[in-house]
Write an enzyme that holds these catalytic residues in place. Structure first.
Site, short mmCIF file in Angstrom:
data_model
loop_
_atom_site.label_atom_id
_atom_site.label_comp_id
_atom_site.label_asym_id
_atom_site.label_seq_id
_atom_site.Cartn_x
_atom_site.Cartn_y
_atom_site.Cartn_z
N TYR A 242 38.75 11.66 23.07
CA TYR A 242 38.29 12.67 22.11
C TYR A 242 37.24 12.13 21.15
O TYR A 242 36.34 12.86 20.72
CB TYR A 242 39.47 13.19 21.28
CG TYR A 242 40.41 14.13 21.98
CD1 TYR A 242 40.23 14.48 23.32
CD2 TYR A 242 41.49 14.67 21.31
CE1 TYR A 242 41.10 15.33 23.96
CE2 TYR A 242 42.37 15.53 21.93
CZ TYR A 242 42.18 15.86 23.26
OH TYR A 242 43.04 16.71 23.88
N TYR B 83 32.72 29.58 -33.03
CA TYR B 83 33.37 28.38 -32.48
C TYR B 83 32.36 27.26 -32.22
O TYR B 83 31.32 27.46 -31.60
CB TYR B 83 34.10 28.69 -31.17
CG TYR B 83 34.59 27.41 -30.52
CD1 TYR B 83 35.68 26.73 -31.05
CD2 TYR B 83 33.93 26.85 -29.43
CE1 TYR B 83 36.10 25.52 -30.50
CE2 TYR B 83 34.35 25.66 -28.88
CZ TYR B 83 35.43 24.99 -29.42
OH TYR B 83 35.83 23.80 -28.88
N PHE C 208 31.91 25.47 -18.78
CA PHE C 208 32.08 24.03 -18.64
C PHE C 208 33.20 23.65 -17.68
O PHE C 208 33.37 22.47 -17.35
CB PHE C 208 32.38 23.40 -20.01
CG PHE C 208 33.47 24.13 -20.76
CD1 PHE C 208 34.76 24.22 -20.27
CD2 PHE C 208 33.19 24.76 -21.97
CE1 PHE C 208 35.76 24.89 -20.96
CE2 PHE C 208 34.18 25.44 -22.67
CZ PHE C 208 35.48 25.51 -22.15
N GLU D 195 43.52 23.51 -24.34
CA GLU D 195 42.91 23.26 -23.03
C GLU D 195 44.04 23.01 -22.04
O GLU D 195 44.37 21.87 -21.70
CB GLU D 195 41.92 22.10 -23.14
CG GLU D 195 40.79 22.45 -24.11
CD GLU D 195 39.95 21.27 -24.56
OE1 GLU D 195 40.10 20.17 -23.99
OE2 GLU D 195 39.14 21.44 -25.49
N ASN E 293 29.47 19.47 -24.03
CA ASN E 293 29.99 20.45 -23.07
C ASN E 293 29.01 20.52 -21.90
O ASN E 293 27.80 20.64 -22.09
CB ASN E 293 30.08 21.82 -23.72
CG ASN E 293 31.40 22.05 -24.44
OD1 ASN E 293 31.57 23.08 -25.08
ND2 ASN E 293 32.34 21.13 -24.34
N ARG F 129 34.16 12.57 23.22
CA ARG F 129 33.96 13.91 23.78
C ARG F 129 33.88 14.98 22.70
O ARG F 129 33.17 15.99 22.85
CB ARG F 129 35.13 14.21 24.72
CG ARG F 129 34.91 15.43 25.56
CD ARG F 129 36.05 15.86 26.46
NE ARG F 129 37.18 15.00 26.57
CZ ARG F 129 38.42 15.44 26.84
NH1 ARG F 129 38.64 16.74 26.97
NH2 ARG F 129 39.41 14.61 26.96
N HIS G 297 34.24 11.53 -29.46
CA HIS G 297 34.50 11.82 -28.05
C HIS G 297 34.04 10.71 -27.12
O HIS G 297 34.26 10.79 -25.90
CB HIS G 297 33.82 13.14 -27.66
CG HIS G 297 34.55 14.36 -28.14
ND1 HIS G 297 34.92 14.52 -29.45
CD2 HIS G 297 34.99 15.47 -27.49
CE1 HIS G 297 35.56 15.68 -29.59
NE2 HIS G 297 35.61 16.27 -28.42
#
Length: 501
Positions: free
Chosen positions: A280, A56, A329, A413, A198, A283, A86
């Protein structure tokens, strides 16, 4: 003194990352790293010669195209096509300091020798880092699974002589930079594009950057909160260690001890009080600030693991003679941690804004809106509006990104982390916290000026330094500039490193 950091398999801490970046250290690959990178590349080349079966991303397509086999003569083109296709980032540009961190973390990850890249490729990334050649990267485009594909594609384009970079304050074509330095474009070999794209370096760089600032501003929140306590003529009993030892959360104990240290020697805190209790927001500083400290500590552990990890795919294991495709990844650990970090920082801002509100309310002998002649002067009325607006925006930004997922790559994916969105949101929350604390400091320093008795030597010293940048407000003026100067003051204020741990 050698101002060089040698990339090796040694564990990097966030403090070391900060030192490397802030001290402008140069990078160099250790001999160990060079050997690891070379051995892995040689193994992969030999494997590609002897094996016809598809592996792959090495001799197949990507994502849902994993079952398309690519011929040997097209393997280099496959990797170059991957990087170019990409590079689909959009939105705002990533700040230069974070791009520099991305380069460092990508170099670190590739140097372990599980990624199959050429030594030349990693050395060129080192050259970019050392010469402050910062690729133009965009904030939008990563799903935080399959790694930060789009941002890392933009990080990698200049290796090919494509895309743009910042160099010496100008945005220029990467091809110009290669000519200037007499560098040839990298010819990507099998697997290299995937190794570059990746990975979780976008999320990791954002997270490391925010964490470094978070540690500092957590300390400043304690100090500014203590100045507000003094300005409000508050009590010190809530910080007694006996209370905190019977509920011993680490952050709570640290916060209470720190506040008492800041108060050491103060006459304001020791004077007789007309009130029995404080609200608060004063405190409960140990409980609220402390919870954020503990969250920050948890997130630091996650990111320390991540920046010392290999997060590309597939991974090459020479010893066991295996190339394994997995999912290192996937950004889920970071996405959850970044959402948690944003919530912790937002809470520091939320309680800070409440202290500001109390200070301007005309209570405990303070004039309304902390100014003489209220009515004629509006004083600090509107900075509280600003702080409230920012605190509210932080609440909106803290909607978790990590619970979202959108199917991508034709269903291959089918679960993504959205960690990149968590990362950019966390930075916005951090930037917002700076402004909220700056506004509280404006109010707290103004309030304490109305007290007749002196505070501690440490607080007096801090406020004296602050007053050189932001003078006392005696009548109305444009407070936008005071806010900006206060933010700049806090960012420039140096804190000893051990106090940030």
């Amino acid at each position: 003194m050698d101002n060089t950091h040698y990339i090796s398999s040694d564990v990097l801490s966030l403090e070391q990352l900060d030192t490397i970046i802030s001290h402008h250290m140069k990078l160099a690959l250790s001999e160990e790293a060079k050997i690891n990178i070379d051995k892995c590349r040689q193994y992969l080349d030999a494997k590609m010669e002897s094996q016809e079966e598809p592996i792959y991303g090495i001799n197949t397509g990507f994502g849902s195209l994993y079952n398309v086999t690519i011929s040997k003569e097209n393997l280099s083109q496959l990797q170059e096509n991957l990087v170019k296709s990409h590079a689909c980032g959009t939105g705002e540009e990533v700040p230069g300091s974070i791009v520099k961190m991305m380069l460092l973390l990508k170099i670190q990850s590739l140097a372990y020798g599980y990624s199959g890249v050429q030594l030349l490729t990693v050395e060129r990334l080192v050259d970019f880092y050392n010469n402050d050649i910062l690729p133009v990267i965009y904030t939008q485009g990563s799903l935080g699974a399959s790694g930060d594909l789009a941002p890392l594609a933009h990080l990698s384009l200049p290796l090919l002589g494509a895309g743009e970079v910042y160099f010496e304050g100008r945005k220029v074509a990467a091809s110009e930079i290669l000519k200037k330095f007499d560098w040839q474009p990298i010819v990507l070999q099998s697997k290299e594009g995937l190794a570059l794209l990746n990975g979780t370096q976008f999320m990791s760089a954002y997270g490391a950057h925010v964490l470094i600032k978070a540690c500092k501003f957590s300390w400043l929140a304690d100090l500014i909160g203590t100045i507000s306590l003094e300005g409000f003529d508050g009590r010190k009993e809530p910080f007694n260690e006996l209370i905190h030892f019977i509920r011993p959360h680490k952050g709570q104990i640290v916060t209470a001890n720190r506040i008492l240290e800041f108060l050491d020697g103060s006459e304001i805190i020791e004077q007789k009080k007309a009130h029995v209790q404080d609200p608060y927001s004063f405190r409960c500083m140990p409980q609220v600030h402390g919870a954020s400290k503990d969250a920050i500590d948890y997130v630091k552990k996650v990111f320390k693991t991540e920046v010392n990890s290999v997060t590309d795919n597939p991974n090459i294991f020479i010893e066991s003679d295996q190339i394994i495709s997995g999912g290192n990844f996937h950004g889920q650990p970071l996405a959850l941690a970044l959402d948690f970090l944003a919530i912790a920082l937002a809470e520091l801002g939320s309680i800070s804004e409440r202290r500001t509100y109390q200070l301007i309310s005309g209570l405990r002998g303070l004039p309304a809106f902390l100014v003489d002649n209220p009515g004629l002067n509006s004083g600090f009325m509107i900075p509280q509006y600003t702080a409230a607006s920012i605190a509210s925006q932080n609440k909106q930004l803290c909607t978790p990104a990590s619970v979202d997922s959108i199917v991508s790559s034709n269903g291959q994916e089918d679960h993504v982390s959205m960690g990149a969105n968590a990362a950019t949101k966390a930075l916005r929350v951090m930037d917002n916290l700076e402004r909220i604390l700056a506004i509280e400091l404006m109010n707290a320093s103004q309030a304490i000026a109305y007290r007749k008795l002196p505070s501690s030597d440490f607080i007096k010293m801090f406020l004296k330094s602050y007053r050189t940048e932001v003078p006392l407000v005696t009548e109305d003026r444009i407070l936008h500039y005071d806010i900006e100067q206060s933010v700049a003051f806090l960012n420039s204020f140096a804190i000893e490193e051990e106090l940030l741990n």
